[in-house]
Structures are given as structure tokens and as C-alpha cells.
Enzyme design. Structure first.
Site, PDB file in Angstrom:
ATOM      1  N   PHE A 103       0.830  -1.206   0.000  1.00  0.00           N
ATOM      2  CA  PHE A 103       0.000   0.000   0.000  1.00  0.00           C
ATOM      3  C   PHE A 103       0.862   1.253   0.000  1.00  0.00           C
ATOM      4  CE2 PHE A 103      -2.569  -3.155   2.278  1.00  0.00           C
ATOM      5  CZ  PHE A 103      -3.831  -2.989   1.721  1.00  0.00           C
ATOM      6  N   ASP A 104       0.452   2.240  -0.785  1.00  0.00           N
ATOM      7  CA  ASP A 104       0.921   3.593  -0.543  1.00  0.00           C
ATOM      8  C   ASP A 104       0.295   4.036   0.788  1.00  0.00           C
ATOM      9  OD1 ASP A 104       1.967   6.255  -1.185  1.00  0.00           O
ATOM     10  OD2 ASP A 104      -0.140   6.772  -1.470  1.00  0.00           O
ATOM     11  N   LEU A 105       0.841   5.071   1.409  1.00  0.00           N
ATOM     12  CA  LEU A 105       0.303   5.501   2.706  1.00  0.00           C
ATOM     13  C   LEU A 105      -0.619   6.716   2.577  1.00  0.00           C
ATOM     14  CD1 LEU A 105       0.237   5.125   5.782  1.00  0.00           C
ATOM     15  CD2 LEU A 105       2.295   6.552   5.918  1.00  0.00           C
ATOM     16  N   ASP A 106      -0.050   7.872   2.287  1.00  0.00           N
ATOM     17  CA  ASP A 106      -0.852   9.105   2.214  1.00  0.00           C
ATOM     18  C   ASP A 106      -1.832   9.061   1.053  1.00  0.00           C
ATOM     19  OD1 ASP A 106       0.964   9.824   4.121  1.00  0.00           O
ATOM     20  OD2 ASP A 106       1.353  11.806   3.298  1.00  0.00           O
TER      21      ASP A 106
END
Length: 212
Positions: free
Chosen positions: A8-11
């Protein structure tokens, strides 16, 4: 091969930092340097590493601008950041079912850890690859490849989930499946143009994709 590893990307994907990012760019560019950027222009800066954005704006003041941005971002961080809907529930189920899950982000480790702690997500991930861990951040495939190596994962059973073109491109270049999120700040349509393997309208859609 079915998906066993999810990155996953975070932001903008797991945690909502969109307004924090806009506030930090507005503070840096408009308030501190008296430049005149609109909200629409600032939204476009959401995603790429800060160094790339500020290099395009003023190559002579990149480090200075990054410092102003980060100072504001960290001081205001906890007032803005929250988890997107159904993220925790989805991660709980993925962990229970034995999926390997990781984060691949263009943020630095310090702010990643802070975001995870504020939102209560710090214990979910088997690896976290930040800007500090790679020579070439997304959209280069290096961070995705590093995360797979950390998790003993292979490309054809790995999925990269993100809200930005950088996430999709990095995943595609690394040879993994990709998923865009419809709550992307820049809009679902823009992500669809990149032909991700899947599009999530809700984080729980992921469970169906991976066969849970």
C-alpha cells in the site's frame, strides 16, 4: 497465481493527509515565499517527492523550502491526519488470513511512523519502505521490488495499491498487479487512464479481489 502480498501507498490511500499536504504547501509557497499558487495547482504537487516539486519551483531554494514545508507539516500533523473508511477492518481481515502486507511510500521514515502511530496502524505491516530506504523513489520500481524482496514475494502474486500515478507506474514497472483507489484526491478518472489492474471504490473491495 492468486494475490498473497499487498503493498500500500500511505498518504491518500490508507490515511487521509490531503488537507495537511495542501496546508503545508500553502504555508510554504504562498505564506512564507509570497508566491501565488491556487488550491488546484497545489493539489498537483500531492504525490511526487518534495525535492522534485520544489526543484521545479525554485532550484536554488530546494532545501530551504523542504525545511519550511516539513516543519509546518510535522507541527500540524496530528490535527489533520485520519484513517480512510474501512481501512482498519480490511487490514484486520488480511492479517487474519495470512496475507503479507507492506507500505511503499515517498515519505521519510519519521513522518511515516508518526502517521501510523496517530492513526493506530503501526502494528499491521510486515515491511515499510520509505524514501530513506531507496535510491530511486516511485515511480521507479525500486521501492516495490525492495518490499517484495523483504517479504520473499514474487511479482505475479503481488498487488500495489495507491491513489497516485506514481503508485500505479511503480507497480507496473515492477511487474506486479496494481489497484487504484477511487478516493484519490486527483480523481478516479485520472487513475483509470493508467490502466490499473483493479479500481477500488471502497477499501473492502480488496477482500473480494484477493478471494476473502
Amino acid at each position: 497465481m492468486s494475490i498473497r502480498t499487498i503493498l500500500f501507498d500511505l498518504d491518500g490511500t490508507l490515511i487521509d493527509t490531503n488537507e495537511l499536504i495542501i496546508a503545508s504547501f500553502t504555508h510554504t509557497l504562498n505564506n512564507h515565499y509570497n508566491l501565488d499558487y491556487t488550491r488546484e495547482q497545489i493539489i498537483e504537487f500531492n504525490g511526487p517527492p518534495l525535492i522534485d516539486t520544489f526543484k521545479n519551483i525554485d532550484p536554488d531554494r530546494v532545501d530551504e523550502m523542504i525545511e519550511v514545508y516539513r516543519k509546518h507539516n510535522l507541527s500540524e500533523h496530528d490535527n489533520y491526519v485520519k484513517v480512510f473508511p474501512n481501512v482498519k477492518e480490511t487490514l484486520d481481515i488480511l492479517k487474519e488470513r495470512g496475507f503479507k502486507i507492506g507500505i511503499v511510500t515517498t515519505k521519510m521514515t519519521e513522518s511515516v511512523n508518526r502517521g501510523l502511530k496517530v492513526t493506530g496502524l503501526q502494528d499491521y505491516f510486515d515491511t515499510i519502505v520509505t524514501l530513506d530506504d531507496v535510491a530511486h523513489p516511485k515511480p521507479n520500481p525500486e521501492p516495490v521490488i525492495k518490499a517484495m524482496k523483504d517479504l520473499d514475494a514474487v511479482a505475479n502474486s503481488t498487488l500495489m495499491v495507491g491513489d497516485n500515478s506514481h503508485d500505479i507506474e511503480s507497480g507496473q514497472c515492477a511487474g506486479v498487479k496494481t489497484a487504484g483507489v477511487a478516493w484519490s484526491f486527483k480523481g478516479k478518472e485520472r487513475l483509470l487512464r493508467l490502466n490499473p489492474t483493479y479500481m477500488l471504490d471502497d477499501m473492502r473491495d480488496l477482500l473480494q479481489i484477493v478471494g476473502v
